[in-house]
Scaffold this active site. Structure first.
Site, PDB file in Angstrom:
ATOM      1  CG  ASN A   1      -5.622  29.572  31.346  1.00 63.00           C
ATOM      2  OD1 ASN A   1      -4.631  28.987  31.752  1.00 63.00           O
ATOM      3  ND2 ASN A   1      -5.554  30.724  30.720  1.00 63.00           N
TER       4      ASN A   1
ATOM      5  CB  CYS B   1      -4.646  31.022  27.171  1.00 66.18           C
ATOM      6  SG  CYS B   1      -3.348  32.194  27.568  1.00 66.18           S
TER       7      CYS B   1
ATOM      8  CG  HIS C   1      -5.959  35.723  26.865  1.00 65.68           C
ATOM      9  ND1 HIS C   1      -5.892  34.598  27.663  1.00 65.68           N
ATOM     10  CD2 HIS C   1      -7.128  35.637  26.185  1.00 65.68           C
ATOM     11  CE1 HIS C   1      -6.982  33.871  27.457  1.00 65.68           C
ATOM     12  NE2 HIS C   1      -7.736  34.477  26.562  1.00 65.68           N
TER      13      HIS C   1
ATOM     14  CG  ASP D   1     -11.014  34.011  25.196  1.00 64.48           C
ATOM     15  OD1 ASP D   1     -10.036  33.554  25.812  1.00 64.48           O
ATOM     16  OD2 ASP D   1     -11.341  35.210  25.244  1.00 64.48           O
TER      17      ASP D   1
END
Length: 1104
Positions: A205, A210, A452, A469
């Protein structure tokens, strides 16, 4: 000792009022061990009976017991362990027995409750519960402050006896070993390896990327798309300038790397600055912009049409008359479908809502061509769905009451499989299956202003669901894919009050906002197994070469401590050097000299190193000697001694440590070329002196080699040698100066010897041709230097300043360039030199300083202050090597500009249309009235000038009202930057009676926050129906009937955040009690192209 603070998990131990016996295992567990929502693999209760409590050891363990295939035991510190104050608490833990014998990489997920109870009355007890992932590094878990000893030994309220009675107590542990289908339940992710565990790696990131990472992973796992991207020819592209190549590289690294992959190259190829990576954008917009860019790159290649084939479907909008045979329809393509979440139970309901048919009847009949007003059905039906279906769930919507965008966190269910056949037009081929399988869920956790993003993807039918993630990829359960991303409230029933709050907070804000479905019949093609030949060979070759280079650099870094860097000054580099000493090394305002550099093993012998140097410079070994440069006390760097030739064991490190400075990372050397190898020795009693020539004509200072001189010779003896070397007449008069150090350049006495002048090896003598007083005067009159002392002073104060155009991209007319200036020079000199370079009048240049961090404009420099370059280049504490200054080429003199104000006024005339823009340069003391007078001479006003008035105004930040000037304000006091407007005040307003109201009117499109155009004032009259008010509004704006028919009108009550109330023709808006902020809104399509900031975030642009 791994501990769990009671406050953080399960609450403090408490004496329980409800009477449940520790021996009633089921009831006790139901009361004290909340359901965590995980399947229980095994459960057990073990009780350990203790007596003589006060005589127990400081630490003891119970016998082992088994649960879930693991051996456990209770670990007890009867008087507290070392982390707690001694003798006043009990510490108790669940301990994994003998972890050393467990298989490597073992773990056990357990929920447990520890209980100390009275042996005679099992309803008297103290309990605490927790859950933990037991691993080799954390093999015991529990409570350091389980309870105060005095409470256990004394009778507590509501009980007739203490917990520990007659020095006896029972310690029980209730254990549930839970299933861990993903292998990562309660994992701390220390040393977690995504590639090893899942076969996939994450993306780093960059700050707020993200949202991009989740989409990129989804596109990467759509293998047909990845193949198409690989088919774009990029052999000759540069990764930071070509989106296609940068994306190919990201995909290749995701395929082959075992570490998370960076995306900086990709965002640079988009033309994004680093700040763009800290702005969250809308994924749907990003996806569309990226696909448009790739589609254009695919034209004329093997990949052409791939995006169309994968993602594009067709829908038909129609209006069909009920009573006559008439239908109006339009077929459109779509890349994604936006579905409502609010008020919809699930995805099926959202689709039904999308294709719901609206009936047009009553006052709302349809004007059918040739048939007049008719009852009709209006709707949308799909003609085809693409193989990969992107569904955007409308989680972000405009809330009219709050006048803001909000996130909708309502529960909205979606299935692993959905049949979309019923939403297709009858013309579609329904013999084929239209069943779609869920392939990806893109999730947003947080609120409107941030949060997020992550993705849940099932890469193919053989791979399990994975969570991508950012830099971590983990396996997930079906529940984590569906239930946990539906939104809404938590469904868990048995959750402790503390946990319930946490679960709810999480559930409410974490939900799916984009779904990716793949048509079942296309799964094999879209998610086809990846084959080696699918990766382009040029990409593989290029990236493998880069990988080897990176590995070599990494190895070099790791081995750096074994090496040192040798930098070699030669007569050639000395001749190029303009500055102090023989080369620049650590100067504050000047970059270091570019010198021949060698990476040398510290253990390498001098003889080996010398032969390498000789070979590099094409000299026989016996024709060179190397001198070591040292840092003298006066901060100069000079050759000191030459390296001895006869010591066979002498290493490069020893030379550095003994002859230079041990702390210095590099070894600085001078290459001394011996003219006659048959006489290698330096003449006895000689010193090596370096010579520099200051050329008054060229205004340069350059090295001209060195000379060996006997110490006893006179300094003046150099004159003949220099004249010969420079090929000048032997009678040429010279002046000699010693370069002692910056700020100390002294004229030498020719009759002194070198010894008397304290000259030693490595000293520098500068010479110039002696010039007469007239020549000196002529040079200095032009701002030039007449002697080395002045020039050295310039070198000591020189700075490199980079000039860039302020408003244009650099081009031939407005280039980027750099100038060397002295800190002692001033603004006027700088503007003169910049004017010379740009061939532009210096008085018509304006300069702006910049922020060191990002190069953005900071302060406009005032010519009137005539600051020194030192003041201009070092504001405050910045210590960068180069200063960047922005320049503007002006049409007027800067002198005039500094006493005057330059303003642009946008004229909207009498009909609220941006007709023209007018520029003015007026004294700062002028008033807005005077500005209006100047404007009146430039714009078309009606013939009856006598009654015409001009209103000057700004637009409020929300775009809804005018901020009118009184007219007496001085234009110099209007804050900068400013956007000024002016309009002709309509006669209607000038002639308004006492009973009339003047209100504000603004333009918006669909959402009140999406304002556009310029707001205006309008007169509202008593007892006037809105149908008539509309006619006057139309006349005020001079809008054609055809366009005006599409306008809608709403009253906006800003202060109360009330929903806009749309106005009917029969209403009389005069009767509304207007608060000062209440405005009339005109809802219509923005044709101005000037949407205001209220419209939300910055648009995404991809350039490469």
């Amino acid at each position: 000792m791994d501990v769990l603070d009671e406050k953080a998990n399960g609450g403090p131990p408490m004496e329980v009022e409800e009477i449940v016996s520790v021996n009633d295992y089921e009831a006790f567990a139901a009361k004290h061990m909340p359901d965590l929502g995980h399947e229980v693999k095994d459960h057990t209760v073990y009780t350990w009976k203790l007596s003589n409590w006060k005589k127990l050891d400081k630490k003891l363990t119970s016998p082992d017991f088994e649960c879930g295939g693991h051996q456990w035991r209770i670990l007890l510190f009867p008087f507290g362990n070392s982390n707690a104050p001694p003798n006043d608490t009990v510490s108790v833990y669940l301990d994994y027995a003998d972890p050393k014998r467990a298989p490597e990489g073992w773990h056990a997920c357990a929920q447990f409750a520890l209980v100390i109870s009275n042996p005679n009355d099992p309803t008297i007890y103290t309990v605490s519960h927790a859950h933990h992932r037991f691993i080799a590094e954390e093999c015991d878990w529990g409570f350091t402050r389980f309870s105060e000893l005095r409470k256990l030994f004394s009778i507590q309220d509501g009980h007739s006896r203490p917990t520990i009675e007659d020095d006896c107590a029972n310690i029980s542990v209730f254990v549930r070993v839970l299933e861990d289908p993903t292998g990562v339940l309660w994992h701390n992710f220390v040393n977690y390896d995504s590639k090893k565990e899942t076969g996939y790696v994450g993306l780093k990131n960059q700050g707020a990327t993200c949202y991009m990472n989740s989409l990129l992973q989804s596109l990467f796992c759509t293998r047909y798309f990845r193949k198409a991207v690989y088919q774009i020819p990029t052999e000759d592209d540069h990764p930071t300038e070509s989106v296609a190549l940068a994306l190919q590289r990201v995909f290749y690294h995701l395929q082959t790397s075992d570490q998370p992959v960076g995306t900086t190259e990709l965002t640079k190829s988009f033309g994004w600055k680093s700040l763009d990576s800290f702005l969250q954008h809308d994924v749907q917009e990003f996806n569309r912009v990226l696909q448009d860019k790739l589609e254009s790159k695919m034209k004329g290649t093997k990949a052409e049409g791939a995006i169309q084939k994968l993602f594009v479907g067709k829908m038909k909008s129609f209006i069909k008359c009920v009573n006559v045979d008439y239908e109006s329809s339009r077929i459109e393509e779509f890349n994604d479908i936006q579905l409502n979440v609010k008020g919809m139970k699930n995805l099926y309901d959202s689709f039904k809502d999308y294709v719901a048919v609206e009936t047009l009847d009553g006052d709302n009949k349809y004007q059918a061509e040739g048939y007049g007003l008719q009852d009709a059905k209006k709707g949308i039906i799909f003609q085809s769905f693409p193989p990969v279906l992107h569904l955007q769930l409308k989680r972000f919507e405009y809330d009219i009451q709050r006048d803001a965008m909000v996130k909708i966190n309502d529960r909205h269910e979606f299935p692993f499989e959905i049949d979309l056949a019923e939403f297709l037009d009858d013309s579609a081929d329904k013999t084929q299956s239209w069943v779609y399988k869920l392939h990806g869920v893109l999730v947003h956790s947080g609120d409107l202003h941030g949060g997020h993003y992550f993705a849940l993807i099932k890469p193919d039918s053989d791979t399990r669901w994975l969570k991508f993630d950012d830099d971590r990829v983990t396996p997930v359960t079906d529940r984590e894919v569906l239930e946990e991303n539906y939104g809404g409230e938590a469904l868990n029933g048995l959750v402790s009050p503390m946990q319930r709050n946490q679960v709810r907070t999480l559930k409410r804000f974490t939900n799916a906002y984009m779904l990716v479905y793949v048509r079942e019949t296309a799964v094999d093609e879209v998610l086809d197994a990846w084959k080696e030949e699918d990766t382009p060979t040029h990409l593989k070759r290029r990236l493998d070469e880069e990988r080897l280079q990176i590995e070599a650099k990494k190895r070099e870094r790791e081995e750096q401590h074994l090496y040192l860097t040798a930098k070699v000054i030669t007569d050639e580099t000395f001749a190029q050097h303009e500055g102090f000493d023989l080369a620049s090394f650590d100067e504050k305002n000047w970059p270091p000299s570019d010198l021949p550099t060698f990476r040398v093993l510290k253990t390498e012998t001098y003889s080996t190193f010398k032969s390498r140097v000789a070979q590099h410079f094409n000299y026989p070994e016996n024709q060179i000697r190397l001198w070591v440069l040292v840092n003298r006390q006066n901060k100069t760097v000079r050759p000191d001694t030459h390296i001895p030739e006869n010591e066979a064991t002498l290493t490069v490190e020893v030379i550095r440590n003994n002859m230079a400075i041990r702390q210095q990372l590099d070894l600085r050397l001078y290459l001394d070329v011996i003219p006659d190898p048959t006489k290698p020795e330096i003449p006895a009693g000689s010193i090596m002196v370096f010579l520099k020539h200051f050329d008054t004509t060229k205004q340069t200072l350059c090295g001209v080699g060195k000379v060996y001189m006997p110490r006893s010779n006179k300094v003046g003896d150099l004159v003949g040698i220099i004249n010969e070397r420079m090929r000048w007449s032997s009678a040429t008069p010279l002046k000699l100066y010693e370069e002692i150090k910056p700020g100390m350049i002294e004229l030498m006495k020719p009759k002194f010897t070198f010894t008397q002048s304290e000259i030693q090896d490595g000293d520098i003598i500068c010479f110039q041709v002696d010039i007469n007083e007239k020549e000196v005067h002529d040079l200095e009159a032009q701002g030039l230097y007449s002697n080395p002392t002045q020039y050295y002073d310039f070198l000591q104060n020189r700075v490199m300043v980079v000039f860039r155009p302020k408003f244009e991209e650099p081009n031939h007319e407005n280039p980027d360039f750099s100038l060397i200036l002295s800190k002692k020079q001033n603004y006027d000199t700088m503007s003169m030199k910049v004017g010379e370079y740009l061939k532009h009048d210096p008085i018509k240049l304006r300069f702006t300083t910049t922020h060191a961090a990002n190069g953005s404009p900071k302060t406009i420099l005032k010519r009137s202050l005539n600051q020194s370059i030192a003041e201009i280049t070092s504001p405050g504490y910045t210590n960068q090597q180069t200063t960047v200054i922005l320049y503007e080429k002006l049409d007027v003199s800067i002198v005039e500009l500094e006493t005057k104000r330059s303003l642009k006024v946008i004229w909207t005339g009498s009909h609220n249309k941006e007709e023209s823009t007018h520029s003015f340069l007026l004294p700062k003391t002028s008033t807005v009235h005077e500005l209006a007078d100047h404007l009146a001479k430039q714009v078309k006003l009606p013939e009856s000038q006598a009654r015409t008035k001009i209103r000057a105004f700004e637009v409020s930040k929300d775009g809804k009202t005018q901020k009118e000037f009184t007219g007496s304000e001085m234009i110099g006091n209007i804050p900068d930057p400013v956007e000024l407007y002016a309009e002709e005040i309509p006669r209607e307003e000038l002639e308004a009676g006492d009973s009339d109201k003047v209100i504000s009117v603004f333009h918006f499109s669909k959402e009140v926050s999406r304002t556009h155009g310029v707001p205006f004032r309008f007169v509202v009259k008593p007892n006037e129906k809105f149908a008539d008010t509309k006619k006057r509004l139309q006349a005020r704006m001079a809008v054609p009937d055809k366009d005006f028919a599409k306008y809608r009108f709403a009253l906006i009550q800003v202060a109360t955040f009330k929903q806009p109330s749309y106005i009917e023709d029969e209403d009389t808006i005069y009767d509304h009690k207007f608060a000062p902020e209440d405005v009339l809104g005109l809802d219509h399509v923005d044709k101005s192209g000037k949407t205001r900031t209220g419209a939300g975030e910055k648009a995404i642009v991809i350039r490469g």
